[in-house]
Design a protein around this motif. Structure first.
Motif, PDB file in Angstrom:
ATOM      1  N   PRO A 152      -1.032  -4.464  -3.236  1.00  0.00           N
ATOM      2  CA  PRO A 152       0.310  -4.392  -2.655  1.00  0.00           C
ATOM      3  C   PRO A 152       1.311  -5.227  -3.442  1.00  0.00           C
ATOM      4  O   PRO A 152       0.960  -6.230  -4.061  1.00  0.00           O
ATOM      5  CB  PRO A 152       0.120  -4.926  -1.236  1.00  0.00           C
ATOM      6  CG  PRO A 152      -1.118  -5.750  -1.299  1.00  0.00           C
ATOM      7  CD  PRO A 152      -1.990  -5.111  -2.330  1.00  0.00           C
ATOM      8  N   THR A 153       2.552  -4.801  -3.404  1.00  0.00           N
ATOM      9  CA  THR A 153       3.645  -5.484  -4.092  1.00  0.00           C
ATOM     10  C   THR A 153       4.428  -6.333  -3.095  1.00  0.00           C
ATOM     11  O   THR A 153       4.823  -5.829  -2.040  1.00  0.00           O
ATOM     12  CB  THR A 153       4.589  -4.463  -4.734  1.00  0.00           C
ATOM     13  OG1 THR A 153       3.874  -3.713  -5.715  1.00  0.00           O
ATOM     14  CG2 THR A 153       5.774  -5.148  -5.398  1.00  0.00           C
ATOM     15  N   GLU A 156       5.049  -6.793   2.226  1.00  0.00           N
ATOM     16  CA  GLU A 156       4.286  -6.148   1.162  1.00  0.00           C
ATOM     17  C   GLU A 156       4.382  -4.641   1.321  1.00  0.00           C
ATOM     18  O   GLU A 156       4.528  -4.127   2.432  1.00  0.00           O
ATOM     19  CB  GLU A 156       2.813  -6.571   1.197  1.00  0.00           C
ATOM     20  CG  GLU A 156       2.557  -8.014   0.817  1.00  0.00           C
ATOM     21  CD  GLU A 156       1.076  -8.339   0.788  1.00  0.00           C
ATOM     22  OE1 GLU A 156       0.294  -7.604   1.441  1.00  0.00           O
ATOM     23  OE2 GLU A 156       0.686  -9.298   0.100  1.00  0.00           O
ATOM     24  N   ALA A 157       4.284  -3.944   0.197  1.00  0.00           N
ATOM     25  CA  ALA A 157       4.273  -2.480   0.210  1.00  0.00           C
ATOM     26  C   ALA A 157       3.417  -1.989  -0.951  1.00  0.00           C
ATOM     27  O   ALA A 157       3.375  -2.625  -2.014  1.00  0.00           O
ATOM     28  CB  ALA A 157       5.691  -1.929   0.088  1.00  0.00           C
ATOM     29  N   ARG A 158       2.751  -0.890  -0.740  1.00  0.00           N
ATOM     30  CA  ARG A 158       1.918  -0.306  -1.807  1.00  0.00           C
ATOM     31  C   ARG A 158       2.753   0.701  -2.594  1.00  0.00           C
ATOM     32  O   ARG A 158       2.590   1.911  -2.471  1.00  0.00           O
ATOM     33  CB  ARG A 158       0.659   0.324  -1.205  1.00  0.00           C
ATOM     34  CG  ARG A 158      -0.262  -0.712  -0.558  1.00  0.00           C
ATOM     35  CD  ARG A 158      -1.602  -0.138  -0.151  1.00  0.00           C
ATOM     36  NE  ARG A 158      -2.444  -1.149   0.468  1.00  0.00           N
ATOM     37  CZ  ARG A 158      -3.240  -1.978  -0.205  1.00  0.00           C
ATOM     38  NH1 ARG A 158      -3.294  -1.902  -1.527  1.00  0.00           N
ATOM     39  NH2 ARG A 158      -3.970  -2.873   0.433  1.00  0.00           N
TER      40      ARG A 158
END
Length: 450
Positions: free
Chosen positions: A53-54, A43-45
């Motif tokens: 988060p994406t 996940e990453a913001r």
């Protein structure tokens, strides 16, 4: 004029974490002891710290992956694990390495199956800024679009004169309305608002870019375009910015007009940015995809005495890599490689191959100079990428070349670019043609150096 000492390796590593307001890249020095790198879901913001988060795919679960470092002329080893549910391989963009390590399934090695692993070992010839990312004829572009990419830095013996080293991995994400990565792509459009579909630009996996610096400080910037099929532009308007390396090779230093550089997919650049402005002032930084999507950043100049009374002088050239600076065209092997529409499809060198075809486009003996015309007869920009070698971009009459090397050339629609390179790396090497702004993977051909 007061001159600072050359940047030390310790200071350089410390400076990689000196970003304020944007994600820092954690460096990882690789030594002959085996290190593991894993392709994973994570996940990453990408849309900001306050947004959900994406889901992404990343090396060690992060996008971008960790900064890997090696030293020129010293062995580098890595154990690569595929934690995905589809096959992949690891390509080292821009490196002149052993052909067996190039990471092209069906040509140089087998793909790594889901749950499988492979050991990678090579000795980098060149110091510079490079990328590691997937290469697979069926899945590669989608894997890169979901975030699989990382920076690979090879240190030389003599760092340049600079106060800090900073690494920026630039990316352009297609997100749908739910915030998920649309790996099939979305049109190039203005930057989307949070929670909406569209393009989202990031630097080191964050939608912000904020630096703190002192007046008259020199920043050594390493940039990489991690997108699979986008042209990205980085700029520091109003600041003196000098290009000192392109695609991993030192070049004749020259100031960038408007402090701006455009990079094709997979391209890298090294810049010297001399911070000018009064203490307490804020100077702009801009990343754009040339189609309306823009990330606006800033340099906040500290309200304290300058780093030195006057800016440093013009940057000196970086230490040269062991690459032939001159080429003799009199006995060169010459050919033209065309990208064109034919019978409702696009072909490269007369074929529509996504995987390496059975036969090479050409074979040459080691030490042959190759001169190639790259003809784009399509209505899209095309990024032509050369594996295992570095090329000179030729002048119009083939009577000279630009003062830099490249491994990627972006050819406009209806135009032809000409390159020349010394085929000095034995093996089977891909040349790929990636259309800009589409989710289609590249068309490929290959050549053999005997």
């Amino acid at each position: 004029m007061v001159r600072s000492p050359s940047i030390s390796r310790r200071r350089a590593l410390h400076a990689l974490g000196a970003l304020a307001g944007s994600a820092a890249l954690a460096p990882v020095f690789a030594d002959p002891a085996l290190r593991t790198l894993t392709a994973l879901r994570g996940e990453a913001r990408l849309r900001g710290p306050d947004e959900a988060p994406t889901p992404i795919w990343g090396f060690d679960g992060a996008a971008p992956g960790p900064v890997l470092r090696a030293r020129r002329g010293e062995p580098f080893r890595l154990r690569f694990v595929n934690g995905l549910d589809e096959p992949t391989a690891l390509h080292w963009q821009g490196l002149r390495i052993d052909n067996r390590m190039d990471g092209v399934p069906g040509l140089t090695q087998d793909a790594v199956a889901p749950g499988g692993a492979s050991e990678i070992a090579f000795t980098p010839r060149d110091a510079g800024t490079f990328l590691y990312r997937p290469w697979h004829p069926e899945f590669g572009v989608g894997q890169v679009a979901r975030g699989l990419a990382g920076l690979f830095i090879v240190d030389g013996p003599n760092p340049p004169e600079a106060d800090r080293e900073l690494a920026f991995v630039l990316d352009d994400w297609a997100l749908d309305a739910s915030g998920a990565v649309a790996a099939a792509g979305l049109p190039l459009a203005a930057k989307a608002a949070p929670g909406t579909a569209g393009r989202h630009l990031t630097v080191n996996g964050a939608p912000t870019l904020a630096l703190a610096a002192r007046a008259n400080e020199r920043l050594w910037l390493r940039l990489a375009n991690a997108t699979p099929a986008r042209i990205l532009q980085f700029g520091a308007p109003g600041q003196p910015v000098t290009l000192v390396a392109l695609d991993g090779q030192p070049c004749e230093p020259f100031p960038l007009e408007g402090g701006t550089i455009a990079l094709g997919p997979g391209q890298r650049a090294e810049l010297m940015l001399d911070v000018t402005g009064a203490p307490g002032a804020t100077m702009p930084l801009v990343v754009s995809n040339l189609a309306g999507a823009t990330l606006e950043g800033r340099i906040a100049i500290a309200a304290e005495p300058p780093a030195r009374p006057e800016p440093l002088g013009a940057p000196a050239p970086l230490a040269a890599n062991p690459i032939a600076a001159e080429m003799d065209f009199r006995r060169a092997f010459r050919l033209d490689l065309g990208i064109e529409a034919r019978a409702g499809t696009t072909v490269f060198n007369g074929r529509a191959d996504r995987a390496p075809p059975p036969q090479p486009a050409f074979k040459v003996r080691r030490g042959t100079v190759v001169m190639a015309g790259l003809r784009n007869a399509t209505d899209r920009f095309q990024a032509l990428h050369l594996h295992g070698h570095q090329a000179r971009l030729l002048d119009g009459l083939d009577d000279g070349w630009k003062p830099f090397f490249v491994d990627t050339v972006v050819v406009p629609p209806g135009r032809t670019s000409r390159v020349a390179f010394l085929a000095d790396n034995p093996g089977k090497w891909v040349i790929s043609a990636q259309p800009i702004g589409t989710a289609d993977g590249p068309l490929v051909t290959w050549f053999e150096v005997g």
